[in-house]
Motif scaffolding. Sequence first.
Motif, PDB file in Angstrom:
ATOM      1  N   LEU A 144       8.249  -9.966  17.243  1.00 39.16           N
ATOM      2  CA  LEU A 144       7.090  -9.523  16.464  1.00 39.16           C
ATOM      3  C   LEU A 144       7.203  -8.045  16.142  1.00 39.16           C
ATOM      4  O   LEU A 144       6.901  -7.618  15.014  1.00 39.16           O
ATOM      5  N   ASP A 145       7.663  -7.241  17.102  1.00 38.76           N
ATOM      6  CA  ASP A 145       7.866  -5.817  16.822  1.00 38.76           C
ATOM      7  C   ASP A 145       8.927  -5.629  15.739  1.00 38.76           C
ATOM      8  O   ASP A 145       8.774  -4.787  14.839  1.00 38.76           O
ATOM      9  N   ASP A 146      10.017  -6.414  15.810  1.00 43.28           N
ATOM     10  CA  ASP A 146      11.043  -6.349  14.762  1.00 43.28           C
ATOM     11  C   ASP A 146      10.429  -6.641  13.392  1.00 43.28           C
ATOM     12  O   ASP A 146      10.725  -5.958  12.398  1.00 43.28           O
ATOM     13  N   ALA A 147       9.599  -7.674  13.340  1.00 46.13           N
ATOM     14  CA  ALA A 147       9.013  -8.092  12.069  1.00 46.13           C
ATOM     15  C   ALA A 147       8.091  -7.018  11.511  1.00 46.13           C
ATOM     16  O   ALA A 147       8.096  -6.753  10.301  1.00 46.13           O
ATOM     17  N   LEU A 148       7.314  -6.391  12.376  1.00 45.81           N
ATOM     18  CA  LEU A 148       6.370  -5.383  11.901  1.00 45.81           C
ATOM     19  C   LEU A 148       7.093  -4.139  11.409  1.00 45.81           C
ATOM     20  O   LEU A 148       6.652  -3.490  10.442  1.00 45.81           O
ATOM     21  N   ILE A 149       8.208  -3.794  12.047  1.00 49.76           N
ATOM     22  CA  ILE A 149       9.009  -2.668  11.551  1.00 49.76           C
ATOM     23  C   ILE A 149       9.586  -3.009  10.184  1.00 49.76           C
ATOM     24  O   ILE A 149       9.555  -2.195   9.254  1.00 49.76           O
ATOM     25  N   TRP A 150      10.102  -4.227  10.054  1.00 48.71           N
ATOM     26  CA  TRP A 150      10.662  -4.667   8.772  1.00 48.71           C
ATOM     27  C   TRP A 150       9.603  -4.638   7.677  1.00 48.71           C
ATOM     28  O   TRP A 150       9.854  -4.169   6.556  1.00 48.71           O
ATOM     29  N   ILE A 151       8.415  -5.118   7.981  1.00 47.00           N
ATOM     30  CA  ILE A 151       7.323  -5.132   7.004  1.00 47.00           C
ATOM     31  C   ILE A 151       6.932  -3.719   6.608  1.00 47.00           C
ATOM     32  O   ILE A 151       6.737  -3.405   5.419  1.00 47.00           O
ATOM     33  N   ALA A 152       6.831  -2.817   7.602  1.00 44.08           N
ATOM     34  CA  ALA A 152       6.413  -1.437   7.323  1.00 44.08           C
ATOM     35  C   ALA A 152       7.410  -0.746   6.401  1.00 44.08           C
ATOM     36  O   ALA A 152       7.021   0.023   5.514  1.00 44.08           O
ATOM     37  N   GLU A 153       8.705  -1.028   6.590  1.00 46.91           N
ATOM     38  CA  GLU A 153       9.722  -0.383   5.762  1.00 46.91           C
ATOM     39  C   GLU A 153       9.661  -0.841   4.316  1.00 46.91           C
ATOM     40  O   GLU A 153      10.052  -0.097   3.404  1.00 46.91           O
ATOM     41  N   ARG A 154       9.176  -2.060   4.086  1.00 44.33           N
ATOM     42  CA  ARG A 154       9.197  -2.622   2.733  1.00 44.33           C
ATOM     43  C   ARG A 154       7.836  -2.671   2.056  1.00 44.33           C
ATOM     44  O   ARG A 154       7.737  -2.511   0.843  1.00 44.33           O
ATOM     45  N   TYR A 155       6.793  -2.907   2.836  1.00 48.37           N
ATOM     46  CA  TYR A 155       5.477  -3.142   2.225  1.00 48.37           C
ATOM     47  C   TYR A 155       4.379  -2.243   2.774  1.00 48.37           C
ATOM     48  O   TYR A 155       3.233  -2.347   2.346  1.00 48.37           O
ATOM     49  N   GLY A 156       4.704  -1.373   3.727  1.00 48.63           N
ATOM     50  CA  GLY A 156       3.706  -0.477   4.283  1.00 48.63           C
ATOM     51  C   GLY A 156       3.159  -0.976   5.607  1.00 48.63           C
ATOM     52  O   GLY A 156       3.329  -2.133   5.993  1.00 48.63           O
ATOM     53  N   SER A 157       2.473  -0.093   6.302  1.00 51.68           N
ATOM     54  CA  SER A 157       1.990  -0.404   7.651  1.00 51.68           C
ATOM     55  C   SER A 157       0.544  -0.897   7.685  1.00 51.68           C
ATOM     56  O   SER A 157       0.037  -1.240   8.756  1.00 51.68           O
ATOM     57  N   GLN A 158      -0.125  -0.932   6.538  1.00 52.17           N
ATOM     58  CA  GLN A 158      -1.502  -1.442   6.508  1.00 52.17           C
ATOM     59  C   GLN A 158      -1.461  -2.963   6.421  1.00 52.17           C
ATOM     60  O   GLN A 158      -1.407  -3.552   5.335  1.00 52.17           O
ATOM     61  N   LEU A 159      -1.486  -3.617   7.560  1.00 52.96           N
ATOM     62  CA  LEU A 159      -1.266  -5.060   7.600  1.00 52.96           C
ATOM     63  C   LEU A 159      -2.334  -5.831   6.835  1.00 52.96           C
ATOM     64  O   LEU A 159      -2.047  -6.862   6.226  1.00 52.96           O
ATOM     65  N   GLU A 160      -3.562  -5.364   6.892  1.00 58.56           N
ATOM     66  CA  GLU A 160      -4.643  -6.095   6.233  1.00 58.56           C
ATOM     67  C   GLU A 160      -4.479  -6.133   4.720  1.00 58.56           C
ATOM     68  O   GLU A 160      -5.046  -7.014   4.048  1.00 58.56           O
ATOM     69  N   SER A 161      -3.729  -5.199   4.154  1.00 65.30           N
ATOM     70  CA  SER A 161      -3.596  -5.128   2.689  1.00 65.30           C
ATOM     71  C   SER A 161      -2.329  -5.815   2.184  1.00 65.30           C
ATOM     72  O   SER A 161      -2.057  -5.797   0.977  1.00 65.30           O
ATOM     73  N   LEU A 162      -1.572  -6.442   3.056  1.00 61.46           N
ATOM     74  CA  LEU A 162      -0.356  -7.133   2.631  1.00 61.46           C
ATOM     75  C   LEU A 162      -0.701  -8.344   1.776  1.00 61.46           C
ATOM     76  O   LEU A 162      -1.766  -8.947   1.928  1.00 61.46           O
ATOM     77  N   ARG A 163       0.221  -8.725   0.883  1.00 60.08           N
ATOM     78  CA  ARG A 163       0.086  -9.939   0.084  1.00 60.08           C
ATOM     79  C   ARG A 163       1.370 -10.754   0.208  1.00 60.08           C
ATOM     80  O   ARG A 163       2.461 -10.239  -0.080  1.00 60.08           O
ATOM     81  N   TRP A 164       1.251 -11.996   0.625  1.00 61.76           N
ATOM     82  CA  TRP A 164       2.407 -12.877   0.727  1.00 61.76           C
ATOM     83  C   TRP A 164       3.119 -13.009  -0.614  1.00 61.76           C
ATOM     84  O   TRP A 164       4.349 -13.043  -0.687  1.00 61.76           O
ATOM     85  N   GLY A 165       2.355 -13.035  -1.702  1.00 61.16           N
ATOM     86  CA  GLY A 165       2.943 -13.216  -3.021  1.00 61.16           C
ATOM     87  C   GLY A 165       3.853 -12.087  -3.444  1.00 61.16           C
ATOM     88  O   GLY A 165       4.731 -12.283  -4.299  1.00 61.16           O
ATOM     89  N   ASP A 166       3.699 -10.892  -2.871  1.00 61.22           N
ATOM     90  CA  ASP A 166       4.597  -9.792  -3.201  1.00 61.22           C
ATOM     91  C   ASP A 166       6.018 -10.086  -2.725  1.00 61.22           C
ATOM     92  O   ASP A 166       6.998  -9.668  -3.359  1.00 61.22           O
ATOM     93  N   ALA A 167       6.130 -10.777  -1.611  1.00 58.13           N
ATOM     94  CA  ALA A 167       7.443 -11.146  -1.079  1.00 58.13           C
ATOM     95  C   ALA A 167       7.888 -12.499  -1.594  1.00 58.13           C
ATOM     96  O   ALA A 167       9.085 -12.757  -1.740  1.00 58.13           O
ATOM     97  N   HIS A 168       6.927 -13.382  -1.879  1.00 56.98           N
ATOM     98  CA  HIS A 168       7.223 -14.780  -2.219  1.00 56.98           C
ATOM     99  C   HIS A 168       7.080 -14.987  -3.724  1.00 56.98           C
ATOM    100  O   HIS A 168       6.287 -15.800  -4.191  1.00 56.98           O
ATOM    101  N   GLN A 169       7.853 -14.238  -4.483  1.00 52.23           N
ATOM    102  CA  GLN A 169       7.830 -14.387  -5.936  1.00 52.23           C
ATOM    103  C   GLN A 169       8.780 -15.504  -6.351  1.00 52.23           C
ATOM    104  O   GLN A 169       9.913 -15.590  -5.867  1.00 52.23           O
ATOM    105  N   ALA A 170       8.298 -16.367  -7.238  1.00 53.25           N
ATOM    106  CA  ALA A 170       9.158 -17.403  -7.786  1.00 53.25           C
ATOM    107  C   ALA A 170      10.142 -16.756  -8.752  1.00 53.25           C
ATOM    108  O   ALA A 170       9.747 -16.046  -9.676  1.00 53.25           O
TER     109      ALA A 170
END
Length: 820
Positions: free
Chosen positions: A679-705
């Motif tokens: 989980l720590d690995d995942a949160l570091i990966w997310i922060a590097e790409r999408y920022g550290s504000q977890l509540e504002s993340l959008r799955w669709g930003d990563a899951h683009q068709a």
Amino acid sequence: MSLLFRWLLRIAAGLVAMVVAAVALVYFLASQSLPDYDQTLEVDGLSAPVEIVRDNANVPHIFGASDPDVFFGLGYAHAQDRLWQMTMLRRTVQGRLSEVFGKRTVTVDKLLRRLDLYRLALQSVEAQDDYTKAALKAYAAGVNARLAEVNEEALGRGAPEMFLFNAPVAPWQPGDSIAIIKLMGLQLSGHLEEEVLRARTSLMLEDPARLSDILPDDPGSGIAALPEYASLFPDLPRYAETIPMPEDPLSPFPRRGLAGASNAWTAAPSRSASGGTLLANDPHMGFSAPAAWYLARLELANGGVIGASIPGVPTILTGRSDRLGWGLTSSYLDDQDLFVEKLNPDDPEEYLTPDGYKRFQTRPSIIEIKDAPPITLTLRWTENGPVLPGTFYNLGTITPRGHVMSLSWTLLSPRDTSMSASMALMNASNVREAIAATEGFIAPSQNLSLADRSTIAMKTIGAMPKRDPRHHSKGRLPSQGWLPENRWQGRLPYSSNPEFVSPAGGLLGNTNNKIIDRAFPEHVSFAWGDTQRVHRWEKLMQDREVHTRDSFIEAQLDTVSFTARSLLPLIGADLWYTGESAPEGTPERQRQIALALLAEWNGEMNEYMPEPLIYAAWIRALQKRLIEDDLGPLADEFKHVEPLFIERVYRDIDGASAWCDVRQSAPVETCTDMARMALDDALIWIAERYGSQLESLRWGDAHQAAHDHQVLGEVPLLRYFVNIRQSTSGGDNTLQRGRTSGEDPNPFLNIHGAGYRGVYDFADPDSSVFITSTGQSGHFLSRYYDDQAQLWRRGEYVPMSLDAELARAAAVGVTHLIPR
């Protein structure tokens, strides 16, 4: 200074004018190939006039005096809208891409030549029935009529891509259509790679018992123990060197996990609110622009049929008539076996058979390469099938010295009657006729879902290899090709293929799950598709006493992940709500926020929510931590999460929790430790790409068709015009499936899913609906290139009607083809 300024201004204005003129010229040349849907044209090859009515979704409704004339019209319509796609499919299966694209596609061409699919397709023409031969000939004539029109009228070479990649386009011939079905079979095949991966993994693992964890059997009765691959060939080294397969967008060879999928379900009148049968189908393939599917309606002598076709193939592969609906899902039938062939140490041109050494069948094949000298291959065949190179899916890593690898595959038939079976299916009037009609279907094997006005059914179609019960590996590992008990003994009778007609519960469905449990050799398969989506489907179906067209649509678009709901309580069992709140900005605080979000989440993979991204990144990081110390470089082959593996580890089934301990470290890690670190690995990966504000993340930003153009999709600037990218919901294990790439740097890019969706209600057939993922046209300047894309993304559909007057009333054009 003013003089200099004036000259600079003039130069700048001249450059702008030149750029504008160049853009205008490019647009003019490209637009010349936009088809005119409202015209009268004299053509060769017709016996009577043909009318092509384009409805407001640009679906061609084709009317003619005879069935061959209708197929002529389909060939013409396909070539109008998808000429580049058709020629690329043909070049791919011919192994002739390098004539256009140079050295980048040489590896792909070599592999296609060795499989020899195109020659086998040409040989199969004579095996078709008379009706199909006439249809193939007429369809080819229709394609060629469009080619002639392009040449005579100077219509921009038929497609914009032809200007950039100029090469002669040969006339279409009947065998080309059969070849494209064979290419589709290649794209949907996966057992060869599974055999190789199983062998490589068994060589790497120190504990053989762990093989059933990382490559688990689907739930159901177990099978007898298999020999270790090392025991079959003890001289093989235990290593995991990886020879990469070609990753070119033009390669038809599927990566593991992307070989095929799909959903289909049916309801009998007893479970339908309208009192008629229902059928829903959404076949899954790799996304592209344009999509693989093309919508069409054919008015045949037996009545109209409408649905999805593949450009280059004159059939409606999934769709309906007034009397019958049919849908396709990958059956995962094990129709491929690898054989280790022993070379004669005194003559490498001979290999061992049950009757002694025999010479390979050989044939030279020349590959022409743009801007490079040609290459001559020597194609070799054994009695088991073609000899494959060691680079093909890393076969070289599991081939003993002094041996080569060959492939048996039902698709490699010179008398492939799958086309005739598809034609007969379109003309069937009811379920029983449809099942009988598809007896001649060879490959790719499919689960055929059927519904007529009163009956529902599902039948596995495709040739089932007949194996000896004494087969050493039961077809799960490469086996000795010189032993008679390992060789195929023909095919099983069609009656052996699984069949379900009028079930007592009134519902049938397939999400690529295991459908039958039978002893080898009538087992169908040991490696099925998705084991997860079917659980969600069962719940949605059983939650209602009766179903409607809209409830079937709701199921197609469902984005709740059974996998997430079942795995999160296991991996997070000792992490929820532990300890006091950590200080803001610390890793511990981020972990607590993530866990709090996931604790309240219902598993819906909604594009606007942060939880799906946190879950997906966590579970991916967890699997990587669990396997990389045991499998080394081979861990990179497991690009997608294996839900059954995670479950086995966290339930400690047969000691599977051993995966949690890192063997190279002194401490003994627990599964809770691994979950926390992942989980720590995942949160570091997310922060590097999408920022550290977890509540504002959008799955669709990563899951683009990613509906990308296979050739122009990587060209700077132009890719913004030809690629179609959309934020999407769903995931690897949801009914609205959006299979992720698994590849860095965008592992959650949505690259494989429902390119077509159709729902048919036989109480009111004209209320049936369909949609494709892009649009009808393959021309990026056409309004129909991406007009269905946003409808598809939003879960909307287009009406599917066989009412000719309704099509004419909203027609965007009517084409009249007149015999010359």
